[in-house]
Design an enzyme around this catalytic site. Structure first.
Site, short mmCIF file in Angstrom:
data_model
loop_
_atom_site.label_atom_id
_atom_site.label_comp_id
_atom_site.label_asym_id
_atom_site.label_seq_id
_atom_site.Cartn_x
_atom_site.Cartn_y
_atom_site.Cartn_z
N GLU A 1 -20.96 20.57 -65.83
CA GLU A 1 -22.31 20.43 -65.26
C GLU A 1 -23.21 21.65 -65.47
OE1 GLU A 1 -21.67 19.29 -61.18
OE2 GLU A 1 -20.31 17.67 -61.73
N GLU B 1 -14.76 10.63 -64.70
CA GLU B 1 -14.85 10.55 -63.23
C GLU B 1 -15.48 9.22 -62.83
OE1 GLU B 1 -16.65 14.05 -61.48
OE2 GLU B 1 -15.74 15.38 -62.95
O1 G3I Z 1 -9.99 22.05 -48.44
C1 G3I Z 1 -11.01 22.21 -47.45
C2 G3I Z 1 -10.42 22.20 -46.09
O2 G3I Z 1 -9.57 23.30 -45.96
C3 G3I Z 1 -11.55 22.22 -45.06
O3 G3I Z 1 -11.03 22.10 -43.80
C4 G3I Z 1 -12.53 21.07 -45.31
C5 G3I Z 1 -13.72 21.11 -44.36
O4 G3I Z 1 -14.89 20.62 -44.97
O5 G3I Z 1 -13.02 21.20 -46.61
C6 G3I Z 1 -12.00 21.11 -47.58
O6 G3I Z 1 -12.58 21.25 -48.84
C7 G3I Z 1 -13.33 20.13 -49.31
C8 G3I Z 1 -12.68 19.70 -50.61
O7 G3I Z 1 -13.47 18.72 -51.22
C9 G3I Z 1 -11.28 19.13 -50.42
O8 G3I Z 1 -11.32 18.02 -49.59
C10 G3I Z 1 -14.75 20.60 -49.53
O9 G3I Z 1 -15.37 20.86 -48.29
C11 G3I Z 1 -15.52 19.55 -50.29
O10 G3I Z 1 -16.80 20.05 -50.63
C12 G3I Z 1 -14.78 19.17 -51.54
O11 G3I Z 1 -15.46 18.14 -52.20
C13 G3I Z 1 -15.13 18.00 -53.57
C14 G3I Z 1 -16.39 18.12 -54.39
O12 G3I Z 1 -16.07 17.92 -55.77
C15 G3I Z 1 -17.06 19.46 -54.14
O13 G3I Z 1 -17.16 20.27 -55.09
C16 G3I Z 1 -14.54 16.61 -53.77
O14 G3I Z 1 -13.30 16.51 -53.09
C17 G3I Z 1 -14.33 16.35 -55.26
O15 G3I Z 1 -13.96 15.00 -55.44
C18 G3I Z 1 -15.65 16.61 -56.00
O16 G3I Z 1 -15.45 16.37 -57.36
C19 G3I Z 1 -16.58 16.57 -58.21
C20 G3I Z 1 -16.04 17.03 -59.55
O17 G3I Z 1 -15.24 18.16 -59.36
C21 G3I Z 1 -17.17 17.31 -60.52
N1 G3I Z 1 -18.07 16.19 -60.64
C22 G3I Z 1 -18.55 15.63 -59.40
C23 G3I Z 1 -17.40 15.30 -58.46
C24 G3I Z 1 -17.89 14.66 -57.21
O18 G3I Z 1 -18.66 15.57 -56.46
#
Ligand code: G3I
Length: 374
Positions: free
Chosen positions: A158, A264
């Protein structure tokens, strides 16, 4: 096929679901083996809880797996010298036990990269040379730890905006237009030659981003840097993108001589305001009954629409199977999809082929039917 789908949806909703599911033909990975790999992104729970119920679906249906978060810079290396390797190691263990390909996601992204990466010891901005060295250290460590066991890395994720301009991220602030070429230079130098290197982005059907990515691939090639593929994320909806726009992007990327990966895939079934497409995590909206209508399950009519939509998407992929190496779903079941939290937190979305009870949805049979030429 429509009559068949309608019947399937009615049966799936009731107690007759079990006998019907036993009749579900084959598996995704077998059905599409002549065409491309079929993959899934796994969250950290699925990776680390050995008896997680979604595991059986993963090993049965998929030939390729990606960590949804575990290999990103932040989760993997949250502080200097601190490495959280267990979920990433578990990805490799699971893949190797079941003959699945491992996708590395992602080396460099503007999200989920810790602030310290861009700072010197005093907390001031790091120099260009120091940042390049830090990038190289990350890739060198991953190369040493996983090497050829990771089939492919999303080298940059991205870096381009909808209009084709470069994203004004911390990477861009320090490295400017050199960010992408330097990332591919480092990946090409540090990773084994067999490891595929790709550029990955969302909304690739938008002409601005599509054309900028084509220009970027050609620029890397002209510099003698290796890029093996382009990843089209595929965070799509029931009505967007138009199939012909997605097709134009597949054709345009393949014309540069690289392979296409659908990295994805999911199909959002919930209402979204027009400015909420793509996967820009800075865009959020408030939950309301209007934008969260399917908390008790998906009505038959929408279930069928989802199945038809998945069928037309896979028909497109099969038509271009000579260009496509892999189609990866972003999640396994509806319950673990990121779309329950984006662009509105706390909704109940239904974007994948398996429901919250780990059961196949009519869309699974529709997709497998495409491979069988039905
Ligand atoms: O692991 C922490 C946990 O310790 C904490 O308690 C909790 C509280 O919010 O957060 C947890 O982390 C989260 C993580 O996912 C794991 O669940 C983050 O807040 C959350 O922001 C994160 O979201 C991920 C997102 O990328 C953010 O960057 C999604 O799971 C993941 O599916 C998503 O994937 C992205 C690809 O990498 C790139 N393209 C878009 C796609 C969708 O956004």
């Amino acid at each position: 096929m429509m009559r068949h789908l309608a019947l399937l949806a009615v049966l799936s909703a009731g107690s007759l679901a079990a006998p019907l599911l036993r009749g579900t033909p084959g598996t995704l990975k077998e059905a599409f083996a002549p065409h491309f790999h079929v993959g899934a992104a796994l969250n950290t729970e699925i990776l680390t809880v050995a008896d997680h119920p979604a595991r059986a679906l993963v090993t049965r249906h998929f030939s390729s797996i990606t960590a949804a978060n575990a290999m990103k810079w932040g989760p993997f290396n949250p502080e200097p010298g601190v490495y959280v390797t267990e979920p990433a190691d578990a990805l490799l263990t699971l893949a190797e036990a079941h003959g699945m390909q491992v996708i590395g996601h992602t080396l460099f992204w503007h999200q989920q990269t810790p602030r310290w990466v861009f700072q010197d010891v005093q907390g001031g901005p790091i120099s260009r040379e120091a940042l390049l060295e830090r990038m190289r250290e990350r890739v060198r460590l991953l190369a040493k730890r996983y090497g050829e066991r990771v089939h492919l890395w999303d080298v940059v994720n991205e870096a381009i905006e909808d209009d084709g301009s470069l994203r004004k991220s911390a990477w861009h602030r320090i490295l400017g237009a050199d960010f992408v070429p330097e990332a591919f230079r480092i990946a090409g130098e540090e990773l084994p030659a067999s490891v595929q290197l790709i550029y990955n982005d969302y909304s690739m059907f938008l002409p601005g981003r599509r054309d900028a990515v084509v220009t970027m691939v050609r620029d890397l090639q002209a510099r003698g840097l290796r890029i093996d593929g382009v990843g089209m994320q595929g965070h799509w909806g029931l009505d967007f993108p138009r199939i012909e726009d997605a097709e134009a992007a597949i054709v345009a990327f393949a014309a540069t001589g690289v392979r296409v990966h659908i990295t994805e895939l999911d199909v959002d079934v919930l209402p979204r305001s027009p400015d909420m497409f793509g996967a820009d995590l800075n865009k959020r909206a408030q939950i309301s009954p209007e934008n969260n209508p399917y908390t008790d399950g998906l009505p038959t009519e929408i279930q069928e629409k989802l199945a038809r939509r998945y069928a037309e998407i896979f028909a497109l992929f099969v038509r271009h199977a000579d260009k496509i190496d892999r189609v990866t779903f972003w999640g396994v079941t509806d319950g673990d999809s990121w779309l329950n939290g984006f662009p509105v937190r706390g909704r109940t979305n239904h974007p994948l082929l398996f429901d919250r009870a780990n059961q196949p949805k009519p869309a699974l049979e529709a997709v497998i039917g495409v491979a069988a030429g039905k």
